[in-house]
Design a protein around this motif. Structure first.
Motif, PDB file in Angstrom:
ATOM      1  N   PHE A  16     -26.414  18.933  49.231  1.00 41.28           N
ATOM      2  CA  PHE A  16     -26.024  18.113  48.090  1.00 41.28           C
ATOM      3  C   PHE A  16     -26.734  16.766  48.159  1.00 41.28           C
ATOM      4  O   PHE A  16     -26.860  16.184  49.233  1.00 41.28           O
ATOM      5  CB  PHE A  16     -24.502  17.909  48.075  1.00 41.28           C
ATOM      6  N   VAL A  17     -27.216  16.302  47.013  1.00 42.49           N
ATOM      7  CA  VAL A  17     -27.863  14.995  46.944  1.00 42.49           C
ATOM      8  C   VAL A  17     -27.021  14.079  46.063  1.00 42.49           C
ATOM      9  O   VAL A  17     -26.155  14.534  45.323  1.00 42.49           O
ATOM     10  CB  VAL A  17     -29.310  15.076  46.389  1.00 42.49           C
ATOM     11  N   LYS A  18     -27.292  12.801  46.164  1.00 38.40           N
ATOM     12  CA  LYS A  18     -26.624  11.800  45.334  1.00 38.40           C
ATOM     13  C   LYS A  18     -27.558  11.411  44.194  1.00 38.40           C
ATOM     14  O   LYS A  18     -28.776  11.553  44.285  1.00 38.40           O
ATOM     15  CB  LYS A  18     -26.295  10.550  46.173  1.00 38.40           C
ATOM     16  N   VAL A  19     -26.980  10.901  43.120  1.00 37.15           N
ATOM     17  CA  VAL A  19     -27.761  10.527  41.936  1.00 37.15           C
ATOM     18  C   VAL A  19     -28.880   9.543  42.293  1.00 37.15           C
ATOM     19  O   VAL A  19     -30.002   9.678  41.819  1.00 37.15           O
ATOM     20  CB  VAL A  19     -26.836   9.958  40.834  1.00 37.15           C
ATOM     21  N   ASP A  20     -28.618   8.577  43.154  1.00 33.09           N
ATOM     22  CA  ASP A  20     -29.651   7.569  43.448  1.00 33.09           C
ATOM     23  C   ASP A  20     -30.807   8.116  44.290  1.00 33.09           C
ATOM     24  O   ASP A  20     -31.777   7.415  44.538  1.00 33.09           O
ATOM     25  CB  ASP A  20     -29.043   6.311  44.089  1.00 33.09           C
ATOM     26  N   THR A  24     -39.169  16.009  40.438  1.00 35.50           N
ATOM     27  CA  THR A  24     -38.535  16.790  41.495  1.00 35.50           C
ATOM     28  C   THR A  24     -37.585  17.817  40.891  1.00 35.50           C
ATOM     29  O   THR A  24     -37.171  17.700  39.742  1.00 35.50           O
ATOM     30  CB  THR A  24     -37.762  15.877  42.471  1.00 35.50           C
ATOM     31  N   SER A  25     -37.264  18.830  41.676  1.00 34.08           N
ATOM     32  CA  SER A  25     -36.365  19.879  41.206  1.00 34.08           C
ATOM     33  C   SER A  25     -35.628  20.476  42.398  1.00 34.08           C
ATOM     34  O   SER A  25     -35.866  20.097  43.539  1.00 34.08           O
ATOM     35  CB  SER A  25     -37.150  20.957  40.468  1.00 34.08           C
ATOM     36  N   GLY A  26     -34.734  21.422  42.099  1.00 35.07           N
ATOM     37  CA  GLY A  26     -33.987  22.082  43.163  1.00 35.07           C
ATOM     38  C   GLY A  26     -32.810  21.274  43.672  1.00 35.07           C
ATOM     39  O   GLY A  26     -32.357  21.482  44.791  1.00 35.07           O
ATOM     40  N   ALA A  59     -30.813  21.780  39.763  1.00 40.31           N
ATOM     41  CA  ALA A  59     -31.139  20.873  38.659  1.00 40.31           C
ATOM     42  C   ALA A  59     -32.538  20.304  38.855  1.00 40.31           C
ATOM     43  O   ALA A  59     -33.048  20.242  39.965  1.00 40.31           O
ATOM     44  CB  ALA A  59     -30.118  19.745  38.590  1.00 40.31           C
ATOM     45  N   LYS A  60     -33.150  19.888  37.735  1.00 36.39           N
ATOM     46  CA  LYS A  60     -34.497  19.325  37.813  1.00 36.39           C
ATOM     47  C   LYS A  60     -34.554  18.026  37.019  1.00 36.39           C
ATOM     48  O   LYS A  60     -33.707  17.761  36.173  1.00 36.39           O
ATOM     49  CB  LYS A  60     -35.524  20.323  37.284  1.00 36.39           C
ATOM     50  N   ILE A  81     -30.765  21.408  33.519  1.00 36.12           N
ATOM     51  CA  ILE A  81     -30.620  22.708  34.175  1.00 36.12           C
ATOM     52  C   ILE A  81     -31.327  23.726  33.288  1.00 36.12           C
ATOM     53  O   ILE A  81     -31.013  23.835  32.108  1.00 36.12           O
ATOM     54  CB  ILE A  81     -29.135  23.113  34.302  1.00 36.12           C
ATOM     55  N   ASP A  82     -32.297  24.439  33.868  1.00 35.09           N
ATOM     56  CA  ASP A  82     -32.963  25.487  33.083  1.00 35.09           C
ATOM     57  C   ASP A  82     -32.357  26.839  33.456  1.00 35.09           C
ATOM     58  O   ASP A  82     -31.295  26.905  34.073  1.00 35.09           O
ATOM     59  CB  ASP A  82     -34.478  25.446  33.294  1.00 35.09           C
ATOM     60  N   LYS A  83     -33.052  27.922  33.102  1.00 37.62           N
ATOM     61  CA  LYS A  83     -32.484  29.260  33.334  1.00 37.62           C
ATOM     62  C   LYS A  83     -32.347  29.595  34.816  1.00 37.62           C
ATOM     63  O   LYS A  83     -31.662  30.535  35.177  1.00 37.62           O
ATOM     64  CB  LYS A  83     -33.321  30.320  32.621  1.00 37.62           C
ATOM     65  N   TRP A  84     -32.965  28.823  35.687  1.00 39.12           N
ATOM     66  CA  TRP A  84     -32.891  29.082  37.128  1.00 39.12           C
ATOM     67  C   TRP A  84     -31.734  28.330  37.782  1.00 39.12           C
ATOM     68  O   TRP A  84     -31.499  28.486  38.968  1.00 39.12           O
ATOM     69  CB  TRP A  84     -34.201  28.699  37.805  1.00 39.12           C
ATOM     70  N   GLY A  85     -31.040  27.499  37.017  1.00 41.49           N
ATOM     71  CA  GLY A  85     -29.955  26.707  37.580  1.00 41.49           C
ATOM     72  C   GLY A  85     -28.600  27.151  37.070  1.00 41.49           C
ATOM     73  O   GLY A  85     -28.483  28.096  36.291  1.00 41.49           O
TER      74      GLY A  85
END
Length: 136
Positions: A13-17, A23-25, A89-90, A102-106
């Motif tokens: 998990f990443v944070k918004v900042d 970047t993606s994933g 998310a990307k 979020i595209d079809k892979w998310g």
């Protein structure tokens, strides 16, 4: 088919900042601060009864907020006040600023209300980026 001794990696998990252009994933838990429908129109070909819907949502966590562009069925999941987990998310760039998508892979999962206060005074979508070509 996966072999029996391979295990799925736990998402980091990443944070918004921590989000950066190009970047993606990303997997992150965010609260929906606001959601505004910006486009709703019927498809011109008439083959599907569904319309195209786009909503711009301000989502965030305890480090900051960012604009999330919700499309079609995603619009129903991102309601003001709800907490969601965004998987894979990307970052899209729109007029020089970052937008989360979020595209079809998310995947978007509605989850229990997070026990964090959203830091609304750090909006990453207000930071303007400029594309610079590097000549070597």
């Amino acid at each position: 088919m996966a072999s029996p001794n391979t295990s799925l990696r736990k998402p980091t998990f990443v944070k918004v900042d921590q989000l950066r252009p190009g970047t993606s994933g990303h997997t992150l838990t965010v609260k929906v601060v606001s959601a505004k429908l910006v486009l709703q129109k019927a498809r011109p070909d008439g083959t599907q009864a569904r319309s195209v819907r786009i909503s711009e949502c301000i989502v965030g966590d305890d480090t900051g907020v960012i604009v999330f562009t919700a499309r079609n069925d995603q619009v129903d999941l991102l309601k003001e006040g709800s907490t969601v987990i965004l998987r894979n998310a990307k970052i899209d760039m729109f007029r020089g600023s970052m937008r989360l998508a979020i595209d079809k892979w998310g995947r978007i999962e509605v989850t229990e209300s997070g026990n964090f206060a959203v830091k609304e005074d750090n909006n990453l979508s207000l930071v303007e980026y400029e594309l610079i070509n590097v000549v070597e």
